[in-house]
Write a protein that holds these residues in place. Structure first.
Motif, PDB file in Angstrom:
ATOM      1  N   ARG A   1       0.850  -1.186   0.000  1.00 49.63           N
ATOM      2  CA  ARG A   1       0.000   0.000   0.000  1.00 49.63           C
ATOM      3  C   ARG A   1       0.875   1.222   0.000  1.00 49.63           C
ATOM      4  O   ARG A   1       2.011   1.221   0.456  1.00 49.63           O
ATOM      5  CB  ARG A   1      -0.900   0.036   1.239  1.00 49.63           C
ATOM      6  N   THR A   2       0.318   2.314  -0.491  1.00 46.91           N
ATOM      7  CA  THR A   2       1.060   3.563  -0.492  1.00 46.91           C
ATOM      8  C   THR A   2       0.099   4.729  -0.551  1.00 46.91           C
ATOM      9  O   THR A   2      -0.967   4.639  -1.129  1.00 46.91           O
ATOM     10  CB  THR A   2       2.038   3.655  -1.673  1.00 46.91           C
ATOM     11  N   GLN A   3       0.482   5.803   0.095  1.00 47.39           N
ATOM     12  CA  GLN A   3      -0.243   7.055  -0.019  1.00 47.39           C
ATOM     13  C   GLN A   3       0.554   7.940  -0.961  1.00 47.39           C
ATOM     14  O   GLN A   3       1.601   8.451  -0.616  1.00 47.39           O
ATOM     15  CB  GLN A   3      -0.399   7.736   1.336  1.00 47.39           C
ATOM     16  N   LEU A   4       0.048   8.109  -2.170  1.00 49.22           N
ATOM     17  CA  LEU A   4       0.810   8.849  -3.167  1.00 49.22           C
ATOM     18  C   LEU A   4       0.924  10.315  -2.830  1.00 49.22           C
ATOM     19  O   LEU A   4       1.811  11.004  -3.325  1.00 49.22           O
ATOM     20  CB  LEU A   4       0.151   8.689  -4.541  1.00 49.22           C
ATOM     21  N   THR A   5       0.035  10.818  -1.980  1.00 48.03           N
ATOM     22  CA  THR A   5       0.094  12.225  -1.624  1.00 48.03           C
ATOM     23  C   THR A   5       0.276  12.412  -0.133  1.00 48.03           C
ATOM     24  O   THR A   5      -0.140  13.405   0.437  1.00 48.03           O
ATOM     25  CB  THR A   5      -1.194  12.951  -2.069  1.00 48.03           C
TER      26      THR A   5
ATOM     27  N   ALA B   1      -3.124   4.116  -3.047  1.00 52.73           N
ATOM     28  CA  ALA B   1      -3.075   2.925  -3.886  1.00 52.73           C
ATOM     29  C   ALA B   1      -2.609   1.748  -3.048  1.00 52.73           C
ATOM     30  O   ALA B   1      -1.742   1.894  -2.187  1.00 52.73           O
ATOM     31  CB  ALA B   1      -2.137   3.133  -5.069  1.00 52.73           C
ATOM     32  N   ALA B   2      -3.192   0.586  -3.302  1.00 58.80           N
ATOM     33  CA  ALA B   2      -2.811  -0.618  -2.571  1.00 58.80           C
ATOM     34  C   ALA B   2      -2.987  -1.819  -3.488  1.00 58.80           C
ATOM     35  O   ALA B   2      -3.839  -1.822  -4.380  1.00 58.80           O
ATOM     36  CB  ALA B   2      -3.669  -0.783  -1.316  1.00 58.80           C
ATOM     37  N   SER B   3      -2.144  -2.841  -3.265  1.00 56.94           N
ATOM     38  CA  SER B   3      -2.237  -4.056  -4.061  1.00 56.94           C
ATOM     39  C   SER B   3      -1.846  -5.241  -3.208  1.00 56.94           C
ATOM     40  O   SER B   3      -1.358  -5.086  -2.086  1.00 56.94           O
ATOM     41  CB  SER B   3      -1.326  -3.967  -5.293  1.00 56.94           C
ATOM     42  N   SER B   4      -2.038  -6.426  -3.761  1.00 57.11           N
ATOM     43  CA  SER B   4      -1.701  -7.653  -3.059  1.00 57.11           C
ATOM     44  C   SER B   4      -1.041  -8.609  -4.034  1.00 57.11           C
ATOM     45  O   SER B   4      -1.499  -8.744  -5.175  1.00 57.11           O
ATOM     46  CB  SER B   4      -2.959  -8.297  -2.477  1.00 57.11           C
ATOM     47  N   PRO B   5       0.034  -9.290  -3.611  1.00 54.55           N
ATOM     48  CA  PRO B   5       0.657 -10.275  -4.500  1.00 54.55           C
ATOM     49  C   PRO B   5      -0.190 -11.526  -4.704  1.00 54.55           C
ATOM     50  O   PRO B   5       0.184 -12.404  -5.471  1.00 54.55           O
ATOM     51  CB  PRO B   5       1.971 -10.607  -3.774  1.00 54.55           C
ATOM     52  N   ALA B   6      -1.347 -11.577  -4.034  1.00 56.83           N
ATOM     53  CA  ALA B   6      -2.227 -12.734  -4.189  1.00 56.83           C
ATOM     54  C   ALA B   6      -3.121 -12.621  -5.417  1.00 56.83           C
ATOM     55  O   ALA B   6      -3.650 -13.624  -5.894  1.00 56.83           O
ATOM     56  CB  ALA B   6      -3.087 -12.913  -2.938  1.00 56.83           C
TER      57      ALA B   6
ATOM     58  N   ASP C   1      -4.216 -10.073  -9.185  1.00 53.06           N
ATOM     59  CA  ASP C   1      -3.888  -9.000 -10.119  1.00 53.06           C
ATOM     60  C   ASP C   1      -4.988  -7.942 -10.082  1.00 53.06           C
ATOM     61  O   ASP C   1      -5.622  -7.613 -11.087  1.00 53.06           O
ATOM     62  CB  ASP C   1      -3.716  -9.557 -11.538  1.00 53.06           C
ATOM     63  N   THR C   2      -5.216  -7.427  -8.875  1.00 51.09           N
ATOM     64  CA  THR C   2      -6.212  -6.386  -8.643  1.00 51.09           C
ATOM     65  C   THR C   2      -5.594  -5.313  -7.762  1.00 51.09           C
ATOM     66  O   THR C   2      -4.868  -5.628  -6.820  1.00 51.09           O
ATOM     67  CB  THR C   2      -7.463  -6.965  -7.951  1.00 51.09           C
ATOM     68  N   VAL C   3      -5.856  -4.050  -8.063  1.00 49.10           N
ATOM     69  CA  VAL C   3      -5.378  -2.961  -7.217  1.00 49.10           C
ATOM     70  C   VAL C   3      -6.570  -2.134  -6.760  1.00 49.10           C
ATOM     71  O   VAL C   3      -7.605  -2.064  -7.432  1.00 49.10           O
ATOM     72  CB  VAL C   3      -4.354  -2.059  -7.939  1.00 49.10           C
ATOM     73  N   CYS C   4      -6.423  -1.523  -5.583  1.00 49.55           N
ATOM     74  CA  CYS C   4      -7.455  -0.651  -5.020  1.00 49.55           C
ATOM     75  C   CYS C   4      -6.909   0.767  -5.008  1.00 49.55           C
ATOM     76  O   CYS C   4      -5.779   1.003  -4.555  1.00 49.55           O
ATOM     77  CB  CYS C   4      -7.819  -1.102  -3.614  1.00 49.55           C
ATOM     78  N   LEU C   5      -7.697   1.717  -5.478  1.00 50.33           N
ATOM     79  CA  LEU C   5      -7.239   3.083  -5.679  1.00 50.33           C
ATOM     80  C   LEU C   5      -8.207   4.070  -5.066  1.00 50.33           C
ATOM     81  O   LEU C   5      -9.428   3.926  -5.177  1.00 50.33           O
ATOM     82  CB  LEU C   5      -7.094   3.384  -7.179  1.00 50.33           C
ATOM     83  N   GLY C   6      -7.683   5.090  -4.406  1.00 47.80           N
ATOM     84  CA  GLY C   6      -8.487   6.186  -3.896  1.00 47.80           C
ATOM     85  C   GLY C   6      -8.080   7.465  -4.596  1.00 47.80           C
ATOM     86  O   GLY C   6      -6.896   7.769  -4.715  1.00 47.80           O
ATOM     87  N   SER C   7      -9.052   8.206  -5.101  1.00 47.05           N
ATOM     88  CA  SER C   7      -8.727   9.414  -5.844  1.00 47.05           C
ATOM     89  C   SER C   7      -9.630  10.568  -5.433  1.00 47.05           C
ATOM     90  O   SER C   7     -10.765  10.360  -4.995  1.00 47.05           O
ATOM     91  CB  SER C   7      -8.844   9.184  -7.355  1.00 47.05           C
ATOM     92  N   SER C   8      -9.109  11.770  -5.586  1.00 47.38           N
ATOM     93  CA  SER C   8      -9.884  12.983  -5.342  1.00 47.38           C
ATOM     94  C   SER C   8     -10.608  13.334  -6.628  1.00 47.38           C
ATOM     95  O   SER C   8      -9.979  13.531  -7.674  1.00 47.38           O
ATOM     96  CB  SER C   8      -8.970  14.136  -4.922  1.00 47.38           C
TER      97      SER C   8
ATOM     98  N   ASP D   1      -6.853   6.241   4.099  1.00 45.66           N
ATOM     99  CA  ASP D   1      -6.001   5.238   3.456  1.00 45.66           C
ATOM    100  C   ASP D   1      -6.878   4.139   2.879  1.00 45.66           C
ATOM    101  O   ASP D   1      -8.075   4.044   3.198  1.00 45.66           O
ATOM    102  CB  ASP D   1      -5.019   4.648   4.471  1.00 45.66           C
ATOM    103  N   VAL D   2      -6.286   3.303   2.033  1.00 46.67           N
ATOM    104  CA  VAL D   2      -6.958   2.114   1.535  1.00 46.67           C
ATOM    105  C   VAL D   2      -6.005   0.931   1.643  1.00 46.67           C
ATOM    106  O   VAL D   2      -4.781   1.096   1.659  1.00 46.67           O
ATOM    107  CB  VAL D   2      -7.428   2.269   0.067  1.00 46.67           C
ATOM    108  N   ALA D   3      -6.564  -0.261   1.739  1.00 44.69           N
ATOM    109  CA  ALA D   3      -5.818  -1.500   1.680  1.00 44.69           C
ATOM    110  C   ALA D   3      -6.516  -2.406   0.675  1.00 44.69           C
ATOM    111  O   ALA D   3      -7.644  -2.123   0.255  1.00 44.69           O
ATOM    112  CB  ALA D   3      -5.732  -2.152   3.062  1.00 44.69           C
TER     113      ALA D   3
END
Length: 366
Positions: free
Chosen positions: A13-17, A192-197, A199-206, A240-242
């Protein structure tokens, strides 16, 4: 900038901002250049040799130089292992970034000035070197999936069919870094967050017109390119998102937060899990299929709270005294690692015991 582990234990997971860490957005890959470590690196940085014992890596600024730091949670200790080569066109205004792919490879990037492609390196644990790679895009951050990766733009760099601002996500094959497709997500991606389990990512946007605090959440399927919006509970200030196994976990604070003990509650549906944290400031989140761990600041301390991912029942709680803010949390086989600007704290959530040790410099990314 989790994230969820940044490693194979769970999710990335990461907070891009994130205001706690400067944005580090990544480019792509190419040829090879090697840097060999020694007892004393460039600029007089003292280098260690605990490559085998390092379970995870971070980036830190040590004596003015960017270094790869190995973290050994068993000792516990953190030491510089390699100095990242400096070039005249390095962009010091943007933090470098480090990430582990699902296949165990570690990549790091250094942004360059004037919109040039970021400079990338792969950590060679066997030869104790940094193998340099040529980039081809600018300002993107890798979110590893099971077989693919998403390169996420941290700025609105494109437009939707209606003309509204949107952010692009490049879907790439990490075997050869070919681009499979490009996705568009409305607004500016901040989480943004992802999992190695999966091929799906979760994204939060303004986004303009989004409910609540203006954050919309999307699930992006890297395999077919489908981007699906996820409902954000009204009144939840998203922090945040996971994305454990591709299931979005949206973490935030209530509109009218109270003072007092930190309380964590959740509501799970088939589409998402909404986690509300009251009584403290949310700094980081990690999630698996079975539990969710929140790092929340309360006064001059930080509490780690683990809850059941389905019922929300509290499982464990530990307090780190004197830690006013955390930048990341990472699970290991010997406890959780909680990062601050200058230290790492190992936390045993079962017993509540903590052990703090120093980073060799100022944390840039973990």
């Amino acid at each position: 900038m989790p994230y969820p582990s940044t490693h194979k234990h769970g999710e990335h997971r990461t907070q891009l901002t994130s205001p706690a860490r400067a944005t580090a957005l990544l480019g792509a890959l190419g040829s090879v250049l090697a840097l060999t470590t020694a007892c004393s690196g460039p600029g007089g940085v003292d280098l260690g040799d605990d490559w085998k014992g390092s379970r995870t890596f971070a980036l830190a600024k040590v004596d003015g130089l960017v270094t790869v730091v190995g973290i050994n949670p068993d000792k516990p200790r953190a030491e510089s292992l390699a100095v990242v080569p400096q070039q005249a066109d390095d962009d010091d205004a943007i933090s470098p970034h480090i990430v582990e792919l699902a296949d165990g490879r570690w990549l790091l990037t250094v942004p360059r000035k004037d919109g040039k492609p970021d400079r990338r390196y792969e950590i060679n644990r066997k030869d104790h070197t940094l193998d340099g790679m040529t980039g081809d895009v600018r300002l993107r951050r890798i979110m590893p999936g099971k077989t693919l990766v998403a390169e996420v733009a941290g700025l609105a760099d494109t437009k939707s069919p209606s003309g509204a601002a949107s952010s692009s996500v490049l879907v790439r094959d990490p075997a050869d870094w070919t681009t499979k497709r490009e996705l568009k997500v409305p607004g500016t991606i901040g989480f943004a967050a992802s999992s190695p389990a999966t091929d799906t990512v979760c994204l939060g946007s303004s986004t303009v017109g989004a409910s609540g605090d203006g954050t919309s959440v999307f699930v992006a399927n890297l395999t077919d390119g489908k981007v699906t919006p996820v409902a954000v509970p009204r009144g939840l200030d998203v922090k945040d998102v996971a994305c454990p196994s591709g299931h979005p976990v949206v973490v935030g604070s209530p509109a009218s937060a109270k003072s007092g003990d930190i309380e964590v509650s959740l509501k799970r549906t088939a589409a998402e899990t909404a986690v509300t944290v009251d009584g403290g400031r949310v700094d980081a989140v990690a999630a698996t299929d079975s539990s969710i761990v929140i790092a929340a600041a309360t006064g001059n301390d930080t509490e780690l709270v683990e809850v059941d991912a389905t019922s929300g029942k509290e499982l464990h709680r530990a307090r780190i005294k004197g830690l006013a803010a955390s930048l990341d949390i990472t699970p290991t086989s010997n406890g959780w690692l909680v990062y601050s600007e200058r230290t790492v704290t190992r936390v045993d959530l079962t017993t509540g015991r903590t052990k703090r040790f120093d980073l060799p410099g100022t944390l840039l990314d973990s």
